[in-house]
Scaffold this motif. Sequence first.
Motif, mmCIF file in Angstrom:
data_model
loop_
_atom_site.group_PDB
_atom_site.id
_atom_site.type_symbol
_atom_site.label_atom_id
_atom_site.label_comp_id
_atom_site.label_asym_id
_atom_site.label_seq_id
_atom_site.Cartn_x
_atom_site.Cartn_y
_atom_site.Cartn_z
ATOM 1 N N MET A 48 0.824 -1.212 0.000
ATOM 2 C CA MET A 48 0.000 0.000 0.000
ATOM 3 C C MET A 48 0.862 1.268 0.000
ATOM 4 S SD MET A 48 -3.061 -0.849 -0.491
ATOM 5 C CE MET A 48 -3.633 0.839 -0.427
ATOM 6 N N LEU A 49 2.054 1.195 0.621
ATOM 7 C CA LEU A 49 2.957 2.356 0.580
ATOM 8 C C LEU A 49 3.289 2.703 -0.873
ATOM 9 C CD1 LEU A 49 5.645 2.019 3.418
ATOM 10 C CD2 LEU A 49 3.554 3.370 3.378
ATOM 11 N N LYS A 50 3.475 1.656 -1.691
ATOM 12 C CA LYS A 50 3.765 1.885 -3.120
ATOM 13 C C LYS A 50 2.536 2.472 -3.810
ATOM 14 C CE LYS A 50 7.256 -1.651 -3.724
ATOM 15 N NZ LYS A 50 7.172 -3.106 -3.592
ATOM 16 N N ARG A 51 1.361 1.984 -3.443
ATOM 17 C CA ARG A 51 0.129 2.465 -4.121
ATOM 18 C C ARG A 51 -0.163 3.926 -3.808
ATOM 19 N NH1 ARG A 51 -4.156 -2.351 -4.406
ATOM 20 N NH2 ARG A 51 -2.684 -3.909 -5.095
ATOM 21 N N ILE A 52 0.245 4.391 -2.603
ATOM 22 C CA ILE A 52 -0.052 5.804 -2.294
ATOM 23 C C ILE A 52 1.051 6.741 -2.818
ATOM 24 C CG2 ILE A 52 -1.468 5.219 -0.281
ATOM 25 C CD1 ILE A 52 0.778 6.333 1.503
ATOM 26 N N ASP A 53 2.118 6.126 -3.328
ATOM 27 C CA ASP A 53 3.225 6.932 -3.845
ATOM 28 C C ASP A 53 2.909 7.350 -5.291
ATOM 29 O OD1 ASP A 53 5.609 8.228 -3.929
ATOM 30 O OD2 ASP A 53 6.788 6.433 -4.400
#
Length: 229
Positions: free
Chosen positions: A199-204
């Motif tokens: 999810m960290l990647k998705r919000i980036d």
Amino acid sequence: MFPFRILNQEQIQDLLDMRTTIGLVEKAYKLKAEEDASLFPMVFHEFEPGKADMDIKSGELTGANIFGLKLVSWFGDNPSKSLPAVVGTVLVLDSRTGAPLGIMSGEHITMMRTGAAGSIGAKYLARKDSENLLLVGSGHLGAFQIIATLMNMENIKKVTVYNALSFDQANEFCKSIKDKLLGLLAPYKSQDKEFYDQMLKRIDIVFEPTQDIQQATEQADIIITATPS
Ligand SMILES: NC(=O)c1ccc[n+]([C@@H]2O[C@H](COP(=O)([O-])OP(=O)(O)OC[C@H]3O[C@@H](n4cnc5c(N)ncnc54)[C@H](O)[C@@H]3O)[C@@H](O)[C@H]2O)c1
């Protein structure tokens, strides 16, 4: 006479995470489609049109032996008094006896449920490869809609934010959104590191305010509205 639980907002925030909420809301929709759940008529009252209203949504979950209601008031002037615009209370009762089982603060549940509902709409109605999400309205509900949609749609690359009343608010929303999204992901940091990292990647991704709603609409794959209009 009847023992029942009371859960305040902080307890609900600790107990409820978005991934679980999406699963539960989707399950409730399925139960409704399978006629294993029923809705009672909604009560809606406007104290002042466009400024303050309240609704009571209620229904029965057959099979789970419960029925319940949620009373949500929306008071648009509340933020200027440092209060949330949406205030809600949930009451759950036993459908075999009518006895209350619990009373819960409804604000966080409402935001979580509504965010989950938006993302379920996107999951079933939008193209899987959707890349551009347009959020119309940049208030409290926005972050919940975004995080839930990013959980269900893995290819979003840009979120455009439009606020008809204030471009500055849309701009501020975009500047602060990542911190809000991180807050909503916090439970996974210790519970499910793999999902958290995913999810960290998705919000980036890019968060961009716009004043041009026509162009933003034309470019959008998914449009979520979160406004009182
Ligand atoms: N259906 C549901 O279950 C459910 C649940 C929660 C909230 N809501 C509704 O969602 C709405 C938004 O909730 P919120 O908590 O984010 O409210 P909010 O007041 O925090 O934010 C609303 C935002 O919309 C903007 N806005 C107003 N009119 C607009 C327009 N025409 N175009 C674009 N932006 C506009 C405002 O400037 C504000 O930023 C409320 O009306 C609330 O009643 C529905």
